[in-house]
Design a protein around this motif. Structure first.
Motif, short mmCIF file in Angstrom:
data_model
loop_
_atom_site.label_atom_id
_atom_site.label_comp_id
_atom_site.label_asym_id
_atom_site.label_seq_id
_atom_site.Cartn_x
_atom_site.Cartn_y
_atom_site.Cartn_z
N ARG A 6 0.80 -1.21 0.00
CA ARG A 6 0.00 0.00 0.00
C ARG A 6 0.83 1.26 0.00
N LYS A 7 0.27 2.31 -0.62
CA LYS A 7 0.84 3.64 -0.56
C LYS A 7 -0.22 4.58 0.01
N PHE A 8 0.17 5.37 0.99
CA PHE A 8 -0.78 6.29 1.61
C PHE A 8 -0.52 7.71 1.12
N ASP A 9 -1.59 8.43 0.82
CA ASP A 9 -1.50 9.82 0.41
C ASP A 9 -2.01 10.75 1.50
N THR A 10 -2.26 10.21 2.67
CA THR A 10 -2.82 11.01 3.76
C THR A 10 -1.84 11.07 4.93
N ILE A 11 -1.93 12.16 5.67
CA ILE A 11 -1.12 12.34 6.88
C ILE A 11 -1.77 11.55 8.02
N PRO A 12 -1.00 10.86 8.85
CA PRO A 12 -1.60 10.13 9.98
C PRO A 12 -2.42 11.04 10.88
N VAL A 13 -3.46 10.48 11.47
CA VAL A 13 -4.32 11.22 12.38
C VAL A 13 -3.51 11.77 13.55
N GLY A 14 -2.58 10.99 14.02
CA GLY A 14 -1.70 11.36 15.13
C GLY A 14 -0.61 10.33 15.24
N SER A 15 0.32 10.56 16.12
CA SER A 15 1.39 9.57 16.34
C SER A 15 0.76 8.26 16.81
N ASP A 41 10.22 0.61 5.96
CA ASP A 41 10.34 0.48 4.51
C ASP A 41 9.81 1.72 3.80
N ARG A 42 8.71 2.28 4.31
CA ARG A 42 8.14 3.49 3.70
C ARG A 42 9.08 4.68 3.82
N VAL A 43 9.68 4.82 4.97
CA VAL A 43 10.59 5.94 5.19
C VAL A 43 11.79 5.82 4.26
N LEU A 44 12.31 4.60 4.11
CA LEU A 44 13.46 4.40 3.23
C LEU A 44 13.12 4.68 1.77
N LYS A 45 11.89 4.37 1.38
CA LYS A 45 11.49 4.58 -0.01
C LYS A 45 10.83 5.94 -0.24
N HIS A 46 10.72 6.73 0.83
CA HIS A 46 10.12 8.07 0.73
C HIS A 46 8.72 8.00 0.12
N GLU A 47 7.95 7.01 0.55
CA GLU A 47 6.62 6.83 -0.03
C GLU A 47 5.58 7.72 0.63
N SER A 48 5.84 8.21 1.83
CA SER A 48 4.87 9.04 2.51
C SER A 48 5.13 10.50 2.20
#
Length: 389
Positions: A6-15, A41-48
């Protein structure tokens, strides 16, 4: 490395904060490992699009505990900050393995004790969390969902109490009667079916399994389990059979009208694999009686599937039934406490729900829809294309 498509295009609601009470510690740790792997993995791939410093942690588990005084009373303690967090509190009200001391005696924790501990942790958050979601796989008091005569409606009261304390969403699995959500119509309530995990578990238990209308059937052990059996049968393209319980309403035994016979409605079962699916195995009497009735009709292999394996009267009757050839495989989830003895049984297969729960938590934290997770028909069909040779 765990895979995440999955790829997310939204900011998390909170931590993200995960609080597994001691009753769900092992399941919570597995969920945490999935989340850690995906987010690293997401942080490494800059997917967020927006990654906060709190997005990737060493662990999402918030340090919390419920110590008890000598009198048996307790208090909830959260030692980490939860201000602004999106909290997910996980509790297994059926975990009777935990004990506490009271007046020099050892007491096993009951569902009431676990529910009180859940409220203590919610109270300890002091309203500082941005959102609180309770994940209670076995819904507390769900078997007391309707009133017959002058009886308490415990499940409805419990749900209302949680929402009054500030809980925004309640997630449960295979609720005994989903209509209990009418008690809290303005709050989130989801009852989730583990159908996909059961199908994977069937192939794990019997790798030679072939799902075909001519060789396999789904069985509902009573009228109450119809909906889950209908869904599983439809998604697999199989026929369904149903037993209904004929009771003696002139007598009451252990608070219930005793079952006189299990009457079968369905097509011929001779030589076919039978999957008996229900929400819970309590004593196991009904499930084994249905299996016996199917064997009397010359059914083939019998798979017993239940979301919650409580085994309130132990495993001896299942051991004997297995030795007598009454059933071949028993599958339950790890959503509730599993005894070491159960895990060692040769006929038992555990269906791990941690990855599924991690998916749900991850989506909710990003404020994404979980509809595709609640109805996994696409994933089931992809799995069958790969495995149903």
């Amino acid at each position: 490395m765990l895979t995440d498509e999955r790829k997310f295009d939204t900011i998390p609601v909170g931590s993200l904060g995960l609080i597994p009470l001691e009753s769900s510690r092992l399941l919570g740790q597995k969920i945490d490992q999935h989340l850690l792997s995906w987010r690293k993995d997401r942080v490494l791939k800059h997917e967020s699009p927006l990654i906060s410093r709190e997005y990737q942690r060493d662990s999402y588990i918030v340090d919390a505990k419920v110590p008890r005084f000598g009198s048996g009373e307790a208090k909830g303690i959260i030692t980490d900050s939860v201000r602004g967090d999106d909290l997910y509190i996980l509790v297994d009200v059926c975990n009777y393995s935990l004990t506490y001391s009271l007046g020099g005696h050892v007491n096993h924790m009951s569902p009431d004790d676990h529910f009180q501990d859940l409220k203590r942790i919610i109270a300890a958050a002091e309203g500082k969390a941005k959102r609180i979601t309770v994940i209670m796989p076995f819904l507390y008091e769900s078997r007391q969902h309707k009133r017959n005569g002058r009886e308490s409606l415990d499940c409805a009261l419990a749900l209302q109490e949680l929402t009054r304390m500030g809980v925004d969403n309640i997630l449960t699995f295979d609720a005994h009667d989903p209509r209990v959500q009418n008690a809290i119509p303005l709050h989130g309530f989801e009852t989730i079916q583990p159908t996909y995990q059961f199908i994977k578990g069937l192939f794990k238990a019997a790798p030679d399994l072939h799902i075909d209308k001519n060789t396999m059937m789904i069985i509902s052990p009573d009228e109450g389990a119809m909906s889950r059996a209908v869904y599983m049968a439809n998604v697999l393209g199989l026929d369904m059979g149903m037993f209904y319980k004929r009771r003696d309403y002139s007598r009451i035994v252990d608070g219930r009208n005793p079952i006189v016979a299990h009457e079968f409605l369905g097509t011929n079962v001779e030589g076919k694999d039978m999957v008996i699916i229900d929400d819970m195995i309590s004593s196991g009497d009904s499930m084994l009686e249905v299996a016996q009735a199917l064997k009397n009709r010359k059914a083939g292999r019998i798979f017993l599937c239940s979301t919650f394996g409580l085994f309130t009267n132990g495993l001896s009757k299942f051991d004997k039934a297995y030795e007598d050839g009454l059933f071949d495989y028993l599958l339950t989830t790890n959503l509730v406490y599993q005894t070491p003895e159960l895990l060692e049984r040769p006929y038992y297969t555990s269906c791990d729900m941690s990855k599924y729960l991690a998916y749900i938590i991850d989506n909710l934290n990003h404020d994404e829809s979980i509809s595709h997770l609640l109805n996994p028909s696409d994933r089931i069909h992809r799995f069958l294309e790969k495995n149903n040779k």
